[in-house]
Design an enzyme around this catalytic site. Structure first.
Site, PDB file in Angstrom:
ATOM      1  N   CYS A  82      12.167 -11.819  -1.724  1.00  0.00           N
ATOM      2  CA  CYS A  82      11.603 -12.174  -3.031  1.00  0.00           C
ATOM      3  C   CYS A  82      12.667 -12.247  -4.128  1.00  0.00           C
ATOM      4  O   CYS A  82      12.431 -12.811  -5.194  1.00  0.00           O
ATOM      5  CB  CYS A  82      10.527 -11.176  -3.430  1.00  0.00           C
ATOM      6  SG  CYS A  82       9.234 -11.052  -2.205  1.00  0.00           S
ATOM      7  N   HIS A  90       9.929 -11.233 -10.823  1.00  0.00           N
ATOM      8  CA  HIS A  90       9.257 -11.568  -9.569  1.00  0.00           C
ATOM      9  C   HIS A  90       7.797 -11.149  -9.685  1.00  0.00           C
ATOM     10  O   HIS A  90       7.486 -10.072 -10.190  1.00  0.00           O
ATOM     11  CB  HIS A  90       9.918 -10.839  -8.400  1.00  0.00           C
ATOM     12  CG  HIS A  90       9.137 -10.985  -7.144  1.00  0.00           C
ATOM     13  ND1 HIS A  90       8.716 -12.223  -6.703  1.00  0.00           N
ATOM     14  CD2 HIS A  90       8.640 -10.078  -6.265  1.00  0.00           C
ATOM     15  CE1 HIS A  90       8.015 -12.058  -5.599  1.00  0.00           C
ATOM     16  NE2 HIS A  90       7.938 -10.770  -5.308  1.00  0.00           N
ATOM     17  N   ASN A 137       1.910 -13.843  -4.852  1.00  0.00           N
ATOM     18  CA  ASN A 137       3.330 -13.574  -4.626  1.00  0.00           C
ATOM     19  C   ASN A 137       3.875 -14.659  -3.695  1.00  0.00           C
ATOM     20  O   ASN A 137       3.491 -14.728  -2.528  1.00  0.00           O
ATOM     21  CB  ASN A 137       3.466 -12.181  -3.993  1.00  0.00           C
ATOM     22  CG  ASN A 137       4.907 -11.818  -3.656  1.00  0.00           C
ATOM     23  OD1 ASN A 137       5.801 -12.655  -3.712  1.00  0.00           O
ATOM     24  ND2 ASN A 137       5.125 -10.562  -3.286  1.00  0.00           N
TER      25      ASN A 137
HETATM   26  N1  COA Z   1      -9.520  -5.320  -0.082  1.00  0.00           N
HETATM   27  C1  COA Z   1     -10.172  -4.155  -0.173  1.00  0.00           C
HETATM   28  N2  COA Z   1      -9.598  -2.976   0.113  1.00  0.00           N
HETATM   29  C2  COA Z   1      -8.321  -2.983   0.489  1.00  0.00           C
HETATM   30  C3  COA Z   1      -7.570  -4.168   0.588  1.00  0.00           C
HETATM   31  C4  COA Z   1      -8.215  -5.374   0.296  1.00  0.00           C
HETATM   32  N3  COA Z   1      -7.610  -6.562   0.366  1.00  0.00           N
HETATM   33  N4  COA Z   1      -6.310  -3.856   0.976  1.00  0.00           N
HETATM   34  C5  COA Z   1      -6.259  -2.518   1.090  1.00  0.00           C
HETATM   35  N5  COA Z   1      -7.464  -1.993   0.811  1.00  0.00           N
HETATM   36  C6  COA Z   1      -7.856  -0.598   0.814  1.00  0.00           C
HETATM   37  C7  COA Z   1      -6.993   0.248   1.717  1.00  0.00           C
HETATM   38  O1  COA Z   1      -7.442   0.149   3.047  1.00  0.00           O
HETATM   39  C8  COA Z   1      -7.164   1.615   1.125  1.00  0.00           C
HETATM   40  O2  COA Z   1      -8.378   2.132   1.594  1.00  0.00           O
HETATM   41  P1  COA Z   1      -8.526   3.684   1.992  1.00  0.00           P
HETATM   42  O3  COA Z   1      -8.231   4.435   0.709  1.00  0.00           O
HETATM   43  O4  COA Z   1      -9.928   3.772   2.435  1.00  0.00           O
HETATM   44  O5  COA Z   1      -7.506   3.918   3.053  1.00  0.00           O
HETATM   45  C9  COA Z   1      -7.347   1.342  -0.361  1.00  0.00           C
HETATM   46  O6  COA Z   1      -7.669  -0.048  -0.483  1.00  0.00           O
HETATM   47  C10 COA Z   1      -6.127   1.643  -1.203  1.00  0.00           C
HETATM   48  O7  COA Z   1      -4.991   1.172  -0.570  1.00  0.00           O
HETATM   49  P2  COA Z   1      -3.580   1.335  -1.238  1.00  0.00           P
HETATM   50  O8  COA Z   1      -2.567   0.769  -0.301  1.00  0.00           O
HETATM   51  O9  COA Z   1      -3.396   2.695  -1.750  1.00  0.00           O
HETATM   52  O10 COA Z   1      -3.738   0.363  -2.513  1.00  0.00           O
HETATM   53  P3  COA Z   1      -2.739   0.121  -3.675  1.00  0.00           P
HETATM   54  O11 COA Z   1      -3.383   0.453  -4.945  1.00  0.00           O
HETATM   55  O12 COA Z   1      -1.362   0.681  -3.401  1.00  0.00           O
HETATM   56  O13 COA Z   1      -2.600  -1.457  -3.627  1.00  0.00           O
HETATM   57  C11 COA Z   1      -1.073  -3.124  -2.880  1.00  0.00           C
HETATM   58  C12 COA Z   1      -2.099  -2.089  -2.485  1.00  0.00           C
HETATM   59  C13 COA Z   1      -0.491  -3.747  -1.623  1.00  0.00           C
HETATM   60  C14 COA Z   1      -1.755  -4.175  -3.712  1.00  0.00           C
HETATM   61  C15 COA Z   1       0.048  -2.458  -3.719  1.00  0.00           C
HETATM   62  O14 COA Z   1       0.501  -1.296  -3.069  1.00  0.00           O
HETATM   63  C16 COA Z   1       1.216  -3.366  -3.975  1.00  0.00           C
HETATM   64  O15 COA Z   1       1.103  -4.355  -4.662  1.00  0.00           O
HETATM   65  N6  COA Z   1       2.378  -2.983  -3.470  1.00  0.00           N
HETATM   66  C17 COA Z   1       3.600  -3.732  -3.679  1.00  0.00           C
HETATM   67  C18 COA Z   1       3.627  -4.843  -2.720  1.00  0.00           C
HETATM   68  C19 COA Z   1       4.735  -5.776  -3.014  1.00  0.00           C
HETATM   69  O16 COA Z   1       5.202  -5.852  -4.105  1.00  0.00           O
HETATM   70  N7  COA Z   1       5.115  -6.514  -1.992  1.00  0.00           N
HETATM   71  C20 COA Z   1       6.055  -7.531  -2.097  1.00  0.00           C
HETATM   72  C21 COA Z   1       7.425  -7.045  -2.337  1.00  0.00           C
HETATM   73  S1  COA Z   1       8.338  -8.360  -2.902  1.00  0.00           S
END
Ligand code: COA
Length: 332
Positions: free
Chosen positions: A120, A259, A289
């Protein structure tokens, strides 16, 4: 030739272009594919929809369209291009480089061509690399493209990742400039975090076999939570470093082009840099993204919308798999 105080050529961005595939995939569409909801995706990520390349569209097809727009904007003929750098993690093929396919389509016969892998942060890395070649006088100009067809490595059964990504391309032409241009840059990396975000199979570690395919190892894997925590800090640190190098303060920034990984990461970054939200450019709502294409298209759109004017101080700031991160300050 235009030189700065260190007696090297000043380098700036003299043209930009973008291409977004026509197909729009909304959160409502995703609700039919995996167990998710528009409400979850919107509140956790800020994404409402993303673009998906057509079956017959490979990364080089998107890149060529963005490149042609950037060359027209810059008033540079493809035949006069001396360097093409493509930042992508979804190349047309493992080899040859996607840059060579693009060279062929553009008719840029004179250009040196290669791809870089900085996920990214690839577009900002490529800008910094191109700057080095031009500032030393080796090349007169360069085309840089941040381009991805992430839909080709997305696991459409994994709700943790498939809601986040999209496809697109953004391009920039760099050349010597009389004033302003790139004032400072910084590249950082931390290979101890490489496991957080990767495409495990298809390389020499796990060559493609029936087993790797059965285990879905040819799709992107991510520990989103861990990436989230690191992202804000590395982007804020990179911003502080490039501003210091340029002799500027956060308050001097007119616009940040970050980004676009998650709206919450961007809002936390703005807070850390003590910047009002209107000094940060967002396009995540419409495109998700797009990895290296996110910063590239955001820059192009910000210019088109009149958010960047002559003399403005613009900060490009990105992070990605590796982990790697990159920032540069540009006086427009
Ligand atoms: N829809 C509904 N629920 C979802 C889901 C979706 N699409 N994806 C995950 N969940 C659930 C998980 O299973 C988890 O459930 P649980 O608590 O029962 O286990 C819950 O939502 C929370 O998951 P969590 O991973 O803690 O969520 P989060 O608030 O961290 O958000 C991301 C997840 C991926 C959106 C976030 O962590 C993120 O943006 N991270 C950075 C990713 C990134 O930048 N990547 C690219 C790098 S360049």
């Amino acid at each position: 030739m235009f030189k700065d105080k260190n007696d090297v050529r000043r380098v700036g961005i003299i043209g930009v272009g973008e291409y977004l595939p026509k197909k729009v995939l909304t959160n409502a569409d995703l609700e039919k594919i995996v167990e998710t909801s528009d409400e979850w995706i919107t509140t956790r990520t800020g994404i409402k929809e993303r673009r998906i390349a057509a079956k017959e569209e490979a990364v080089s097809d998107l890149a060529v369209k963005a490149a042609q727009a950037a060359l027209a904007d810059a008033g540079v003929l493809a035949a006069d291009l001396e360097l093409i750098i493509i930042a992508t993690i979804t190349p047309d093929m493992q080899f040859p480089s996607t840059a060579c396919f693009i060279q062929k389509s553009l008719g840029a016969k004179k250009a040196a061509c290669f791809d870089i892998s900085a996920a990214c942060a690839g577009f900002v890395h490529a800008i910094v690399i191109a700057q080095q070649f031009i500032s030393t006088g080796l090349y007169k100009n360069a085309l840089v493209v941040g381009v991805e067809v992430l839909s080709s490595i997305t696991d459409w059964q994994d709700r943790n990742t498939c809601v986040l990504f999209g496809d697109g391309a953004g391009a920039a032409v760099l050349a010597p400039v009389k004033s302003g241009g790139i004032l400072s840059s910084y590249l950082g990396s931390d290979g101890t975090q490489a496991e957080l975000l990767m495409l495990p199979a298809g390389g020499s570690r796990y060559p493609t076999t029936h087993e790797t395919v059965d285990k879905r190892m040819h799709y992107l894997k991510m520990q989103g939570n861990e990436v989230f925590k690191l992202a804000v800090n590395v982007m804020a640190d990179a911003a502080q470093i490039v501003l210091k190098k340029a002799g500027l303060e956060c308050s001097d920034i007119d616009l940040v082009i970050p980004h676009q990984a998650n709206i919450r990461i961007l809002l936390a970054l703005a807070k850390k840099l003590n910047l009002p939200e209107d000094k940060v450019y967002f396009n995540i709502e419409k495109y998700g993204n797009m990895s290296s294409a996110s910063t590239a298209t955001a820059l192009c759109q910000a210019i088109r919308e009149g958010r960047i004017k002559k003399g403005d101080i613009v900060l490009l700031d990105a992070f990605g798999a590796g982990l790697v991160w990159a920032a540069c300050v540009i006086e427009w």
